[in-house]
Design a protein around this motif. Structure first.
Motif, PDB file in Angstrom:
ATOM      1  N   TYR A  89       0.995  -1.139  -0.226  1.00  0.00           N
ATOM      2  CA  TYR A  89       0.297  -0.237   0.179  1.00  0.00           C
ATOM      3  C   TYR A  89       1.021   1.370  -0.167  1.00  0.00           C
ATOM      4  O   TYR A  89       1.388   1.877   0.641  1.00  0.00           O
ATOM      5  CB  TYR A  89      -0.838  -0.662   1.062  1.00  0.00           C
ATOM      6  CG  TYR A  89      -1.257  -1.148   1.233  1.00  0.00           C
ATOM      7  CD1 TYR A  89      -2.301  -2.018   0.111  1.00  0.00           C
ATOM      8  CD2 TYR A  89      -2.182  -2.209   2.321  1.00  0.00           C
ATOM      9  CE1 TYR A  89      -3.455  -2.934   0.039  1.00  0.00           C
ATOM     10  CE2 TYR A  89      -2.461  -3.449   2.463  1.00  0.00           C
ATOM     11  CZ  TYR A  89      -2.798  -3.725   1.415  1.00  0.00           C
ATOM     12  OH  TYR A  89      -3.867  -4.492   0.582  1.00  0.00           O
ATOM     13  N   TRP A  91       0.346   4.244   0.241  1.00  0.00           N
ATOM     14  CA  TRP A  91       0.159   4.916   0.995  1.00  0.00           C
ATOM     15  C   TRP A  91       0.704   5.030   2.170  1.00  0.00           C
ATOM     16  O   TRP A  91       0.393   6.215   3.323  1.00  0.00           O
ATOM     17  CB  TRP A  91      -1.572   5.488   1.001  1.00  0.00           C
ATOM     18  CG  TRP A  91      -2.310   4.711   1.233  1.00  0.00           C
ATOM     19  CD1 TRP A  91      -2.551   4.698   2.490  1.00  0.00           C
ATOM     20  CD2 TRP A  91      -2.322   3.798   0.422  1.00  0.00           C
ATOM     21  NE1 TRP A  91      -3.239   3.707   2.589  1.00  0.00           N
ATOM     22  CE2 TRP A  91      -3.736   3.147   1.291  1.00  0.00           C
ATOM     23  CE3 TRP A  91      -2.733   3.504  -0.794  1.00  0.00           C
ATOM     24  CZ2 TRP A  91      -4.028   1.197   1.094  1.00  0.00           C
ATOM     25  CZ3 TRP A  91      -3.301   2.229  -1.006  1.00  0.00           C
ATOM     26  CH2 TRP A  91      -4.340   1.389  -0.373  1.00  0.00           C
TER      27      TRP A  91
ATOM     28  N   GLN B 170      -3.412  -5.719  -4.530  1.00  0.00           N
ATOM     29  CA  GLN B 170      -3.744  -4.202  -3.240  1.00  0.00           C
ATOM     30  C   GLN B 170      -5.039  -5.253  -2.657  1.00  0.00           C
ATOM     31  O   GLN B 170      -4.211  -5.371  -0.956  1.00  0.00           O
ATOM     32  CB  GLN B 170      -3.696  -3.462  -3.881  1.00  0.00           C
ATOM     33  CG  GLN B 170      -2.538  -2.767  -4.016  1.00  0.00           C
ATOM     34  CD  GLN B 170      -2.908  -0.844  -4.239  1.00  0.00           C
ATOM     35  OE1 GLN B 170      -3.770  -0.288  -4.156  1.00  0.00           O
ATOM     36  NE2 GLN B 170      -1.310  -0.137  -4.496  1.00  0.00           N
ATOM     37  N   ILE B 171      -5.885  -5.292  -3.431  1.00  0.00           N
ATOM     38  CA  ILE B 171      -7.093  -6.224  -3.145  1.00  0.00           C
ATOM     39  C   ILE B 171      -6.833  -7.584  -2.888  1.00  0.00           C
ATOM     40  O   ILE B 171      -6.896  -7.724  -1.390  1.00  0.00           O
ATOM     41  CB  ILE B 171      -8.432  -5.761  -3.955  1.00  0.00           C
ATOM     42  CG1 ILE B 171      -8.183  -4.840  -4.262  1.00  0.00           C
ATOM     43  CG2 ILE B 171      -9.329  -6.622  -3.531  1.00  0.00           C
ATOM     44  CD1 ILE B 171      -9.260  -3.978  -5.908  1.00  0.00           C
ATOM     45  N   ALA B 173      -4.090  -8.572  -1.392  1.00  0.00           N
ATOM     46  CA  ALA B 173      -3.302  -9.324  -0.038  1.00  0.00           C
ATOM     47  C   ALA B 173      -4.020  -9.086   0.953  1.00  0.00           C
ATOM     48  O   ALA B 173      -4.199  -9.673   1.921  1.00  0.00           O
ATOM     49  CB  ALA B 173      -2.036  -8.327  -0.428  1.00  0.00           C
ATOM     50  N   ALA B 174      -4.965  -7.889   0.459  1.00  0.00           N
ATOM     51  CA  ALA B 174      -5.690  -8.060   1.688  1.00  0.00           C
ATOM     52  C   ALA B 174      -7.073  -8.616   2.458  1.00  0.00           C
ATOM     53  O   ALA B 174      -6.836  -9.077   3.146  1.00  0.00           O
ATOM     54  CB  ALA B 174      -6.762  -6.777   1.437  1.00  0.00           C
ATOM     55  N   ALA B 179      -9.678  -9.141   5.505  1.00  0.00           N
ATOM     56  CA  ALA B 179     -10.101  -8.397   5.297  1.00  0.00           C
ATOM     57  C   ALA B 179     -11.578  -9.019   5.072  1.00  0.00           C
ATOM     58  O   ALA B 179     -11.798  -9.521   3.548  1.00  0.00           O
ATOM     59  CB  ALA B 179      -9.816  -7.001   4.547  1.00  0.00           C
ATOM     60  N   SER B 182     -16.286  -4.594   3.754  1.00  0.00           N
ATOM     61  CA  SER B 182     -15.864  -3.517   3.814  1.00  0.00           C
ATOM     62  C   SER B 182     -15.208  -2.364   3.545  1.00  0.00           C
ATOM     63  O   SER B 182     -15.180  -1.329   3.725  1.00  0.00           O
ATOM     64  CB  SER B 182     -17.649  -3.255   4.382  1.00  0.00           C
ATOM     65  OG  SER B 182     -17.221  -3.554   5.534  1.00  0.00           O
ATOM     66  N   GLU B 183     -14.033  -3.831   4.523  1.00  0.00           N
ATOM     67  CA  GLU B 183     -12.428  -2.890   4.848  1.00  0.00           C
ATOM     68  C   GLU B 183     -12.175  -3.305   3.670  1.00  0.00           C
ATOM     69  O   GLU B 183     -10.989  -1.773   3.686  1.00  0.00           O
ATOM     70  CB  GLU B 183     -12.489  -4.055   5.748  1.00  0.00           C
ATOM     71  CG  GLU B 183     -12.402  -4.341   7.829  1.00  0.00           C
ATOM     72  CD  GLU B 183     -12.416  -5.168   8.325  1.00  0.00           C
ATOM     73  OE1 GLU B 183     -11.859  -4.966   9.577  1.00  0.00           O
ATOM     74  OE2 GLU B 183     -11.508  -6.340   7.611  1.00  0.00           O
ATOM     75  N   ARG B 187     -10.469   0.843   3.543  1.00  0.00           N
ATOM     76  CA  ARG B 187      -8.933   0.946   3.548  1.00  0.00           C
ATOM     77  C   ARG B 187      -8.150   0.549   2.860  1.00  0.00           C
ATOM     78  O   ARG B 187      -6.506   0.718   2.324  1.00  0.00           O
ATOM     79  CB  ARG B 187      -8.912  -0.481   4.778  1.00  0.00           C
ATOM     80  CG  ARG B 187      -9.303   0.113   5.774  1.00  0.00           C
ATOM     81  CD  ARG B 187      -9.001  -0.866   7.596  1.00  0.00           C
ATOM     82  NE  ARG B 187     -10.097  -0.577   8.565  1.00  0.00           N
ATOM     83  CZ  ARG B 187      -9.631   0.446   9.383  1.00  0.00           C
ATOM     84  NH1 ARG B 187      -8.653   0.850   9.058  1.00  0.00           N
ATOM     85  NH2 ARG B 187      -9.685   0.423  10.279  1.00  0.00           N
ATOM     86  N   VAL B 188      -8.206  -0.235   1.538  1.00  0.00           N
ATOM     87  CA  VAL B 188      -7.163  -0.393   0.258  1.00  0.00           C
ATOM     88  C   VAL B 188      -8.256   0.450  -1.527  1.00  0.00           C
ATOM     89  O   VAL B 188      -7.594   1.358  -1.306  1.00  0.00           O
ATOM     90  CB  VAL B 188      -7.382  -2.051  -0.076  1.00  0.00           C
ATOM     91  CG1 VAL B 188      -6.391  -2.344  -0.957  1.00  0.00           C
ATOM     92  CG2 VAL B 188      -7.176  -2.343   0.981  1.00  0.00           C
ATOM     93  N   GLN B 191      -8.819   4.234  -0.415  1.00  0.00           N
ATOM     94  CA  GLN B 191      -7.833   4.908   0.122  1.00  0.00           C
ATOM     95  C   GLN B 191      -6.640   4.954  -1.352  1.00  0.00           C
ATOM     96  O   GLN B 191      -5.707   5.412  -2.345  1.00  0.00           O
ATOM     97  CB  GLN B 191      -6.888   4.152   0.869  1.00  0.00           C
ATOM     98  CG  GLN B 191      -7.410   3.920   2.067  1.00  0.00           C
ATOM     99  CD  GLN B 191      -7.885   5.363   2.631  1.00  0.00           C
ATOM    100  OE1 GLN B 191      -6.875   6.419   2.988  1.00  0.00           O
ATOM    101  NE2 GLN B 191      -8.795   5.831   3.346  1.00  0.00           N
ATOM    102  N   SER B 192      -6.405   3.315  -2.618  1.00  0.00           N
ATOM    103  CA  SER B 192      -5.504   3.393  -3.297  1.00  0.00           C
ATOM    104  C   SER B 192      -6.000   4.316  -4.416  1.00  0.00           C
ATOM    105  O   SER B 192      -4.781   4.973  -5.160  1.00  0.00           O
ATOM    106  CB  SER B 192      -6.041   1.919  -3.267  1.00  0.00           C
ATOM    107  OG  SER B 192      -4.469   1.734  -4.549  1.00  0.00           O
TER     108      SER B 192
END
Lengths: 277, 273
Positions: A89, A91, B170-171, B173-174, B179, B182-183, B187-188, B191-192
């Protein structure tokens, strides 16, 4: 030895109707607890697809996958994945990336203060284990590719996954960095007691890391041969020059060539040579 | 004896392909780029006839600016226009943001809304004026509505694309860190996508300004766009120039504010290794 992952008659078909492609067929494999298994094979053999099925990121269309005895229906924190790239990530600073899973409901379930303390202790320990202390407050895009993958591994380990899935994690790194990462991941395997499934296109990497090397073949994707690596549990770089290592490497490379359909290219070259002569 | 010529610099020249350029050189060229048209304009207005209706000189335009400021309350015109554009723009953003997130995240929402939005966005905003007057009336909200129509549909599609560009790794990995859905969205994905979304806001803000004149066609009696339209009726070419240039300048300032906010909000994008 207890079983950690069981793959039974697994198949995968992409697409529907006439466009359907059979990516995997009749896969059977049992992986033991704390084993380190590597997957190699020609491109299109479905090794990444199989890894993603174990991770629950892709669904299988036939058969059954059991992780720790439970059928796999989608991703979960017990099966962390390390990707080739673009998974950090940007950020978040390095330490925040590593602690990402602590912000999730899943990670907050047991929120006693001693456990929170333990968790930040673990984050510090992982930071040290990966040699990232100096970079704790850097952003990922300030790091080299090798350092970024260290962060990705630390982040995946943070939640103490029982299974660590690695999808060509070092594929984008230069040869020197990759060697360093190999010894690092072997060290991690010894310390963390996780079962590691590692996909690569690099045969040398597969032999050096794996206790078993699973060779897959394409069209349809299937398991061709499973090799037991005849090397001591404690690996070191010099073993790459041992006769056992070189013999196995030669054998696997030959088998990949045989199963990949690349033979046509070889005969094409010969034909070309004859025409020129 | 031959003397050595002074060491030639290894640095490629500014005219080499994608060559390097110092800040001073950059601003030098930028200044030339800005002043040349001004000079051309000045020359053009003094050639041939001194017909200031056909082509007012920079000085005519400047005089008109001062007069507008002193006699016709230029600031009030500016503020009402800024208000209309900003209100229409914010209303678009407020609705487009959640919709863009949903379209870019969930396939059924995409299938339901994207073709429809694609269809509507090709409809000309000007043509909606009679309908807007009929449905909303002729007060402030009708001008805001026109700007909303002009920006909203483009904005939704661009934001959906921003969200879709979030790297899958990124998704995933969460997901493998446990995750929930909704997280992942909060959060990903959000934010991204944030830096790209702010860039989309910046670009669409510029478009919102281009709809100002159209919006102030609707029974307005103030504003920069309205003043341009009125000046057209009285052939006050210099006033048209003032209005156009002011809209351009306000747009430029807003653009720079967005760029500044981008640098402040997303420092990691502006770091060097």
């Amino acid at each position: 030895m207890t079983t950690k992952i069981e793959i039974k008659q697994v198949g995968k078909v992409f697409g529907e109707g006439k466009q359907a492609v059979e990516a995997l067929k009749d896969i059977n494999l049992t992986i033991a607890d704390n084993e380190f298994v590597t997957f190699v094979g020609a491109s299109g053999c479905g090794k990444s697809t199989l890894l993603r099925i174990i991770g629950g990121l892709e669904y299988h269309t036939a058969g059954e996958v059991l992780a720790s005895g439970e059928p796999v229906y989608g991703p979960g924190a017990d099966r962390a994945m390390v990707f080739q790239h673009y998974s950090l990530y940007p950020w978040l600073k390095v330490m925040e990336n590593i602690k990402f899973s602590r912000q999730l409901k899943h990670g907050r379930e047991e929120l006693t203060s001693s456990e929170v303390e333990k968790a930040s202790g673990r984050a510090d320990a992982l930071l040290a284990l990966m040699g990232l202390q100096a970079a704790a407050n850097a952003y990922p895009n300030q790091l080299s590719g090798g350092m970024q993958q260290r962060v990705a591994i630390a982040r995946a380990l943070m939640g103490r996954p029982e299974i660590l899935l690695m999808d060509e994690p070092f594929g984008a790194l230069d040869a020197q960095t990759r060697e360093v990462m190999h010894d690092l991941i072997l060290h991690v395997h010894k310390l963390e007691k996780a079962t590691i499934v590692f996909v690569t296109h690099d045969v040398e990497e597969a032999i050096y890391l794996g206790q078993r090397v699973v060779l897959m073949a394409p069209r349809p994707g299937r398991i061709d041969t499973i090799y037991d690596v005849p090397l001591p549990a404690q690996r070191d770089q010099d073993m790459k020059h041992s006769p056992e290592f070189l013999a196995l490497k030669k054998e696997i490379l030959a088998r990949i060539r045989d199963t990949s359909g690349m033979r046509t290219d070889q005969s094409m070259l010969e034909q070309l040579n004859m025409e020129q002569a | 004896m031959r003397r050595k010529s002074p060491q030639r610099s290894a640095r490629p020249g500014i005219w080499s392909i994608r060559g390097p350029m110092s800040r001073r050189q950059y601003w030098g060229f930028a200044l030339v780029g800005l002043l040349l048209p001004l000079l051309g304009w000045w020359l053009l207005s003094h050639m041939g006839t001194d017909d200031s209706v056909f082509m007012p000189s920079p000085l005519d335009v400047f005089r008109r600016l001062i007069q507008w400021y002193q006699e016709d309350d230029l600031l009030a015109d500016m503020w009402i226009s800024i208000y209309r554009v900003t209100a229409g723009f914010l209303l678009s953003a407020l609705i487009a943001l959640p919709l863009g997130l949903l379209i870019g995240t969930f396939r059924p929402v995409q299938a339901m809304l994207e073709p429809l939005t694609d269809f509507i966005r090709y409809m000309p905003a000007v043509a909606f004026i009679p309908l807007v007057m009929l449905w909303i009336g002729i007060d402030e909200s009708s001008k805001i509505a026109i700007i909303w129509i002009g920006t909203f549909f483009q904005m939704v599609l661009m934001m959906a694309e921003d969200v879709r560009r979030v790297p899958l790794a990124q998704i995933e990995a969460a997901q493998t860190m446990g995750a929930t859905r909704s997280e992942i969205i909060q959060r990903v994905i959000f934010q991204s996508a944030k830096p790209a979304l702010l860039d989309t806001l910046r670009v669409t803000m510029g478009w919102a300004w281009t709809y100002l004149v159209v919006a102030e066609l609707v029974a307005a009696n103030s504003g920069l766009g309205y003043s341009i339209l009125k000046a057209q009726r009285f052939l006050q070419t210099d006033k048209i120039f003032v209005g156009i240039i002011l809209i351009g300048l306000i747009g430029l300032v807003m653009d720079q504010l967005f760029r500044f906010a981008h640098r402040k909000a997303f420092p990691w994008l502006y770091l060097r290794k």
